[in-house]
Design an enzyme around this catalytic site. Structure first.
Site, short mmCIF file in Angstrom:
data_model
loop_
_atom_site.label_atom_id
_atom_site.label_comp_id
_atom_site.label_asym_id
_atom_site.label_seq_id
_atom_site.Cartn_x
_atom_site.Cartn_y
_atom_site.Cartn_z
CG ASP A 218 -2.84 -8.28 1.32
OD1 ASP A 218 -2.02 -9.00 2.02
OD2 ASP A 218 -4.28 -8.05 1.67
CG HIS B 156 -2.02 -1.67 1.19
ND1 HIS B 156 -2.94 -1.39 -0.06
CD2 HIS B 156 -2.24 -2.01 2.18
CE1 HIS B 156 -3.48 -2.39 0.34
NE2 HIS B 156 -3.15 -3.14 1.61
CG HIS C 43 -6.21 -5.21 1.98
ND1 HIS C 43 -5.95 -6.61 2.97
CD2 HIS C 43 -7.11 -4.13 2.50
CE1 HIS C 43 -6.66 -6.56 4.21
NE2 HIS C 43 -7.61 -5.32 4.45
CG ASP D 87 -5.23 -10.30 4.03
OD1 ASP D 87 -5.23 -11.06 3.05
OD2 ASP D 87 -5.17 -8.65 4.10
ZN ZN Z 1 -4.06 -6.99 2.93
#
Ligand code: ZN
Length: 325
Positions: A170, A130, A172, A255
């Site tokens: 992931d 990120h 996200h 995750d």
């Molecule tokens: Zn994540």
């Protein structure tokens, strides 16, 4: 297969785990689990990290303005999603949180070099997908993916025309990596993500994905693996058709696991393992070196999921001599 780890990855910080679902000691937990299960193979595959990435090195992929702003605890509190950090002295945050992250960034580069030399390598930390060139968010301060690609090119381990496959599973979306390579068309982005969670706001990042795989709500393991198998081989074949793929970076957040506090997907532990082995096998059967980064994982089981994959990779891919660099 090489395994990159140093105990300096572990974040020890006034009970940080009570304020964020992040297990700040999962790297050490994964390392010790590997020791219990496959101690000798783990030690044979182990490669250490000589020093953390310096701010000068990080300035190759981050703006100097951003690195300067990180001296402000209020900025760090926002990036780390830890409001109490704003009341702490900056030196404490640097020593206990950012320094372990700089070790992890350096470790991702060490692992990438090992991947180029031997085919498969895994860093036991990293995958800060990120972090953008001019700002951090989502617990990601420094972008180790951008840093390793930049460094391998500077070292001529990757040629100027070599392509890089970035595969992000992931939960996200890897928005920071998309921003880092916004204008770099030698990097090809595959991203399977939950479109209903952070960073859903970031439309620009999503537009940069070459092969987006938005996942359905509560996606199960069977659905997930079906989507992966119907999209990843075509992506890899299409980018290899017109150029050489020099390296794959596999950002393998755990995750997606059903017990995860943030991912909101529904994969069992064996599905996470099947996902990782499928991605890596697809790359290795095409002769593409792959460096794996564990990225996000916000359950008590995260360390175990990372260790499961490492054990399977140690069994599947023999460990050759290490790079001396
Ligand atoms: Zn994540």
């Amino acid at each position: 297969m090489k395994l990159v780890y140093t105990r300096r990855y572990n974040i020890g910080f006034f009970g940080v785990e009570r304020f964020h679902p992040f297990d700040s000691r999962k790297y050490g937990r994964a390392w010790r689990a590997l020791g219990r299960e496959v101690g000798r193979a783990r030690n044979r595959a182990w490669v250490g990290v000589p020093r953390p990435a310096s701010l000068t090195e990080l300035a190759t992929v981050h703006t100097s303005d951003y690195l300067k702003r990180l001296e402000d605890p209020r900025v760090l509190a926002r990036v780390l999603e830890l409001p109490f950090v704003r009341r702490l002295p900056a030196w404490a945050v640097w020593r206990f949180v950012l320094r372990p992250m700089r070790w992890a960034v350096a470790g991702s580069l060490v692992a990438a070099r090992e991947a180029l030399a031997g085919g498969v390598a895994m860093n036991l930390s990293g995958g800060y997908h990120h972090a953008k060139p001019g700002s951090g968010e989502g617990f990601c301060v420094f972008n180790d993916v951008a840093y390793l690609v930049h460094s391998l090119r500077a070292e001529s381990r990757l040629g100027p025309d070599d392509r890089v496959a970035y595969i992000d599973t992931d939960a996200h979306q890897g928005n920071g990596v998309c921003h880092a390579f916004r204008d770099d068309r030698r990097v090809f982005v595959y991203d399977a993500f939950n479109p209903r969670i952070y960073p859903a706001y970031d439309r620009d990042a999503r537009d940069r994905i070459d092969c987006p795989v938005p996942l359905p709500a509560d996606c199960t393991g069977a659905e997930y693996l079906r989507l992966l198998e119907s999209t990843l081989p075509g992506f890899l074949d299409s980018i290899a058709r017109t150029g050489r793929v020099g390296l794959a970076v596999y950002n393998a957040g755990t995750d997606v696991f059903a017990g995860d506090a943030l991912g909101r997907l529904n994969l069992a532990a064996e599905d996470v393992l099947a996902r990782d082995l499928y991605v890596i096998d697809q790359l290795r059967t095409r002769g593409v070196p792959v460096v794996m980064l564990p990225s996000g994982g916000y359950s008590r089981e995260s360390y175990r999921l990372v260790a499961n994959t490492a054990v399977a990779l140690l069994n599947r891919y023999a460990s050759g001599p290490s790079v001396t660099s």
